[in-house]
Write an enzyme that holds these catalytic residues in place. Structure first.
Site, PDB file in Angstrom:
ATOM      1  N   HIS A  76       0.840  -1.195   0.000  1.00  0.00           N
ATOM      2  CA  HIS A  76       0.000   0.000   0.000  1.00  0.00           C
ATOM      3  C   HIS A  76       0.879   1.251   0.000  1.00  0.00           C
ATOM      4  CE1 HIS A  76      -2.543   3.048   2.347  1.00  0.00           C
ATOM      5  NE2 HIS A  76      -3.127   2.916   1.174  1.00  0.00           N
ATOM      6  N   SER A  77       0.583   2.184  -0.899  1.00  0.00           N
ATOM      7  CA  SER A  77       1.182   3.517  -0.879  1.00  0.00           C
ATOM      8  C   SER A  77       2.713   3.444  -0.988  1.00  0.00           C
ATOM      9  CB  SER A  77       0.719   4.246   0.379  1.00  0.00           C
ATOM     10  OG  SER A  77       0.946   5.620   0.306  1.00  0.00           O
ATOM     11  N   TYR A  78       3.428   3.943   0.018  1.00  0.00           N
ATOM     12  CA  TYR A  78       4.900   3.880   0.001  1.00  0.00           C
ATOM     13  C   TYR A  78       5.407   2.469  -0.257  1.00  0.00           C
ATOM     14  CZ  TYR A  78       9.236   2.567   2.313  1.00  0.00           C
ATOM     15  OH  TYR A  78      10.440   1.965   2.591  1.00  0.00           O
TER      16      TYR A  78
END
Length: 235
Positions: A76-78
């Site tokens: 997720h994300s980073y």
């Protein structure tokens, strides 16, 4: 049945997946949701030296310690950066990698350079000020599309500053990870910071899916996300 390894984004910990992991396990899957070094329940290991390569090694070590194979690795994300790095290191152990509203980086690219210019500027300012030059202070959840007070109350006390080196250290890739089938899931009910990465994924021929929620899908739409993860893993 699959072995899912779920990786959280900046400021979070493995706890962020608590609403998703029971659903996957109830469907018969094995699930790991580790906390990366230096944040949350591993914040006691935080130092300026904790970088992207540290987090990649966290996950490689987990996979090797459990002798996990046919892994569905979700970032997720980073953690899209972490997924890419892990796929390059132990791609033979992965069945699929899924980037959930996440970075899709190439060799030599750092996460900070993959953010929109304005947002990257906000990060640099906060690091230089309250982040003491080496931490990314916690971002407001409202900008991530979290609106329900119950979700805000659950998330806010658990978030911790994130090591800046993870955003400035570039990926170093051999190309091995390109052999791992990949997919992208974009969260579309917020400012859609990761649309360029969804477009990059589509240009590479990855399946791209959408989920109608904010950036924190594992918190705000756990049932929909668990179902979608299983569907994508089975494709």
């Amino acid at each position: 049945m699959s072995t899912f390894i779920l990786l959280h984004g900046a400021w979070h910990g493995g706890w962020a997946w608590q609403r998703v992991t029971p659903l996957l396990r109830a469907a018969g899957h094995q699930v790991h949701a580790p906390t990366l070094t230096g944040v949350s329940d591993r914040a006691h290991l935080l130092s300026p030296q904790v970088g992207l390569s540290t987090h990649i090694q966290d996950v490689v070590s987990l996979i090797e310690a459990y002798d996990a194979r046919d892994v569905v690795l979700v970032g997720h994300s980073y953690a899209g950066q972490v997924v890419t790095g892990v796929a390059d290191r132990v791609g033979e152990r992965l069945a699929k990698r899924i980037h959930l509203d996440a970075f899709v980086g190439d060799d030599g690219e750092a996460a900070i350079d993959l953010l929109p210019t304005t947002i990257a500027g906000h990060y640099r300012e906060s690091v230089a000020g309250p982040g003491f030059g080496w931490l990314i202070p916690v971002r407001k959840l409202s900008v991530l599309g979290v609106t329900e007070q119950a979700d805000l109350d659950w998330l806010s006390p658990r978030l911790t500053p994130h090591p800046w080196l993870t955003y400035t250290e570039p990926l170093r890739l051999t190309g091995k990870g390109e052999q791992v089938p990949a997919a992208f899931i974009e969260c579309v009910d917020w400012m859609r910071v990761f649309t360029p990465h969804a477009e990059r994924a589509a240009a590479r021929g990855w399946p791209v899916h959408e989920i109608a929620t904010g950036h924190e899908a594992m918190v705000t739409a756990p049932e929909e996300l668990a179902a979608l993860l299983q569907r994508v893993a089975a494709e």
